[in-house]
Design a protein around this motif. Structure first.
Motif, short mmCIF file in Angstrom:
data_model
loop_
_atom_site.label_atom_id
_atom_site.label_comp_id
_atom_site.label_asym_id
_atom_site.label_seq_id
_atom_site.Cartn_x
_atom_site.Cartn_y
_atom_site.Cartn_z
N ILE A 52 41.73 39.04 34.18
CA ILE A 52 42.94 38.61 33.50
C ILE A 52 44.17 38.92 34.35
O ILE A 52 45.07 38.08 34.52
N GLY A 53 44.21 40.12 34.92
CA GLY A 53 45.35 40.49 35.78
C GLY A 53 45.48 39.57 36.97
O GLY A 53 46.58 39.11 37.31
N SER A 54 44.36 39.25 37.60
CA SER A 54 44.38 38.34 38.75
C SER A 54 44.82 36.94 38.34
O SER A 54 45.54 36.26 39.08
N SER A 55 44.41 36.52 37.15
CA SER A 55 44.77 35.19 36.67
C SER A 55 46.27 35.06 36.45
O SER A 55 46.83 33.97 36.60
N LEU A 56 46.92 36.16 36.10
CA LEU A 56 48.37 36.14 35.96
C LEU A 56 49.07 36.23 37.30
O LEU A 56 50.11 35.60 37.53
N TRP A 57 48.49 37.00 38.23
CA TRP A 57 49.15 37.27 39.51
C TRP A 57 48.96 36.16 40.52
O TRP A 57 49.91 35.75 41.20
N THR A 112 58.05 40.78 31.30
CA THR A 112 57.20 39.74 30.69
C THR A 112 55.72 40.08 30.57
O THR A 112 55.03 39.49 29.74
N VAL A 113 55.23 40.99 31.41
CA VAL A 113 53.78 41.26 31.43
C VAL A 113 53.28 41.70 30.06
O VAL A 113 52.27 41.19 29.55
N ASP A 114 53.95 42.65 29.45
CA ASP A 114 53.53 43.12 28.12
C ASP A 114 53.50 41.99 27.09
O ASP A 114 52.56 41.87 26.30
N LEU A 115 54.54 41.17 27.11
CA LEU A 115 54.64 40.08 26.15
C LEU A 115 53.48 39.09 26.30
O LEU A 115 52.89 38.65 25.31
N LEU A 117 50.47 39.61 27.76
CA LEU A 117 49.19 40.22 27.44
C LEU A 117 49.00 40.40 25.93
O LEU A 117 47.90 40.27 25.41
N GLN A 118 50.08 40.71 25.24
CA GLN A 118 49.99 40.93 23.79
C GLN A 118 49.69 39.65 23.04
O GLN A 118 49.12 39.68 21.94
N LYS A 119 50.05 38.51 23.61
CA LYS A 119 49.80 37.23 22.96
C LYS A 119 48.38 36.72 23.20
O LYS A 119 47.97 35.71 22.63
N MET A 120 47.65 37.43 24.06
CA MET A 120 46.28 37.03 24.37
C MET A 120 45.30 37.78 23.47
O MET A 120 45.50 38.94 23.13
N ASN A 121 44.24 37.08 23.11
CA ASN A 121 43.23 37.66 22.23
C ASN A 121 42.26 38.50 23.05
O ASN A 121 41.13 38.09 23.35
N LEU A 122 42.71 39.70 23.45
CA LEU A 122 41.91 40.57 24.31
C LEU A 122 41.57 41.87 23.60
O LEU A 122 42.31 42.34 22.73
N ALA A 130 44.17 45.35 32.57
CA ALA A 130 44.90 44.24 33.19
C ALA A 130 46.34 44.64 33.52
O ALA A 130 46.84 44.37 34.62
N LYS A 131 47.00 45.31 32.57
CA LYS A 131 48.38 45.74 32.79
C LYS A 131 48.46 46.76 33.92
O LYS A 131 49.30 46.65 34.82
N ASP A 132 47.59 47.76 33.89
CA ASP A 132 47.62 48.80 34.92
C ASP A 132 47.29 48.25 36.30
O ASP A 132 47.84 48.68 37.32
N TYR A 133 46.40 47.26 36.34
CA TYR A 133 46.07 46.59 37.61
C TYR A 133 47.31 45.91 38.19
O TYR A 133 47.61 46.02 39.39
#
Length: 453
Positions: A52-57, A112-115, A117-122, A130-133
């Motif tokens: 997930i982290g890579s998909s955002l980055w 924006t990262v927190d926002l 990730l919070q909207k994703m069903n994880l 993902a956030k720490d990565y």
């Protein structure tokens, strides 16, 4: 770079440029590959979190670094036209711009990262990883973007082996720090998947340090006196870079972000599905380094020939590049077909992940042919500095055709997650067809202009 007169000479020069680029690209990609593989060994949640982290980055990085790729055709055409004195100024303006882009991404990401990730069903643990990565990776944004500019300068001179050496020197360091930080060895904290982000950031600082040292001390780079004079910021020059770079960056962003968008949409499926999808995408992306490297080499040689007003030679290099890409696509497809399960086992020991990954890999076979056509053509078009229409074609192919089709198939048929992959295949095929048409138009226009001079 030098002028060539026969197919044999062109083949020798082209392979001398493309092979080091391929090794460099594979080396850079192996950092992400190692992140994924080693995180998978730490656990399915770590693998999914890094996915997930890579998909955002990845789409953010590739899109913005694509803006800086414009330095390559700019410098290649300067050299082809024998305007070497303009090179150091262009490089330094690119460095300044890369730092500004890095700071922009850092600030936007912080809010924006927190926002997102919070909207994703994880699952909670996957979201935290993902956030720490991403936090760990953010410490390497500045050196990574600066290196993108320096590498464009090095490659535009035809010395792609230097970039290759830099990457090969840094890759073992990335592996070592991954081992130390993911698994908590030698007194380091055990960070799991998040440790991969910090390890990669450390590696980026090492890469840019080595590149700067080489440019300051080794021939022919030292002759351009880059970093010997810190020019004032030139907004007009930034405008020239952005005029060429923004369409390139957006085209790359729309191409890479569709894969990330699919991964994010798959957050509605199970963690096993996310992990298996990411593994298949990761391996397919590794094979994509072949047509991508050919694309980058074509930008250099086509830009050089266009700058020297030798359009027949530019066309010959383009044919050569596409031919090699198609040949390697056949080889890549065969590798995937015959080694599905062994490939899946490289990434995970989970039998469910292995089984599902093998199924996804079958679909990845169909990516190869489209990539073999589209990627080299994009590189050639950048050599011509034709980027605006390419950007529009990419947007339509991937986001108007590919993603909507994939969404419909995934949500309204029994294909489920595989529907997204069929949509991706359709988008890639549309891109290959339209880009071929654009290249033929650009080549005819370029030849007509030169004939009138």
């Amino acid at each position: 770079m030098e002028q060539t007169f026969t197919w044999k000479q062109k083949n020798k020069l082209f392979m001398g440029i493309v092979l080091p680029i391929l090794i460099t690209q594979v080396g850079l990609y192996l950092m992400n590959f190692v992140d994924t593989v080693m995180s998978g060994r730490a656990g399915a949640n770590d693998l999914a979190g890094v996915a997930i982290g890579s998909s955002l980055w990845v789409p953010v990085y590739t899109g913005l670094s694509g803006i800086l790729v414009s330095i390559t055709p700019i410098i290649a055409q300067y050299i082809g036209a024998k305007q070497n004195k303009k090179v150091p100024f262009a490089v330094m303006q690119g460095v300044y711009l890369s730092i500004v882009l890095s700071l922009f991404i850092f600030i936007v990401g912080a809010f924006t990262v927190d926002l997102v990730l919070q909207k994703m069903n994880l699952e909670t643990e996957v979201r935290t990883i993902a956030k720490d990565y991403l936090i760990g990776l953010s410490y390497g944004i500045i050196p990574l973007f600066v290196y993108s500019v320096l590498r464009s300068f090095i490659d535009a001179l035809g010395h792609t082996r230097v970039s290759m050496v830099i990457t090969l020197l840094s890759l073992p360091i990335n592996i070592v720090f991954n081992y130390l930080l993911i698994f908590g060895k030698a007194g380091f904290p055990r960070l799991g998947g998040a440790g991969a982000g910090y390890a990669t950031a450390i590696t980026y600082w090492i890469i840019v340090g080595i590149a700067i040292l080489i440019i300051l001390t080794k021939v022919p780079f030292v002759e351009y006196k880059v970093f010997r004079h810190f020019y004032s910021i030139s907004l007009s020059n930034w405008g020239s870079i952005l005029k060429l770079g923004l369409p390139i960056g957006f085209a790359i962003f729309f191409e890479t972000s569709i894969f990330s968008a699919v991964t994010l949409l798959m957050s509605s499926f199970s963690t096993i599905t996310i992990a298996a999808h990411q593994v298949a995408i990761n391996f397919g992306s590794l094979l994509y380094m072949i047509p991508l490297s050919i694309s980058m080499a074509l930008t250099i040689v086509v830009g050089f020939e266009v700058g020297a007003k030798r359009n027949p030679d530019a066309r010959q290099y383009t044919k050569l590049g596409i031919g090699y890409a198609l040949l390697m696509a056949i080889v890549s497809a065969a590798i995937i077909y015959f080694f599905q399960e062994p490939i899946a086992k490289i990434y995970s020991t989970n039998p469910d992940v292995i089984e599902l990954t093998s199924q996804f890999l079958i679909y990845a076979i169909f990516f190869q042919l489209s990539d073999a056509i589209a990627a080299p053509i994009q590189g050639a078009l950048r050599g011509y500095k034709d980027v605006n229409i390419t950007f529009i074609m990419t947007l339509i192919s991937y986001w108007v055709i590919g993603l909507p089709l994939g969404y419909v198939l995934a949500n309204y048929t029994e294909l489920a997650a595989f529907g997204y992959w069929i949509g991706l295949i359709a988008g890639l095929a549309a891109g290959a067809i339209t880009l071929t048409w654009r290249l033929l138009i650009v080549q005819r226009k370029s030849s007509a202009v030169n004939e009138t001079l």
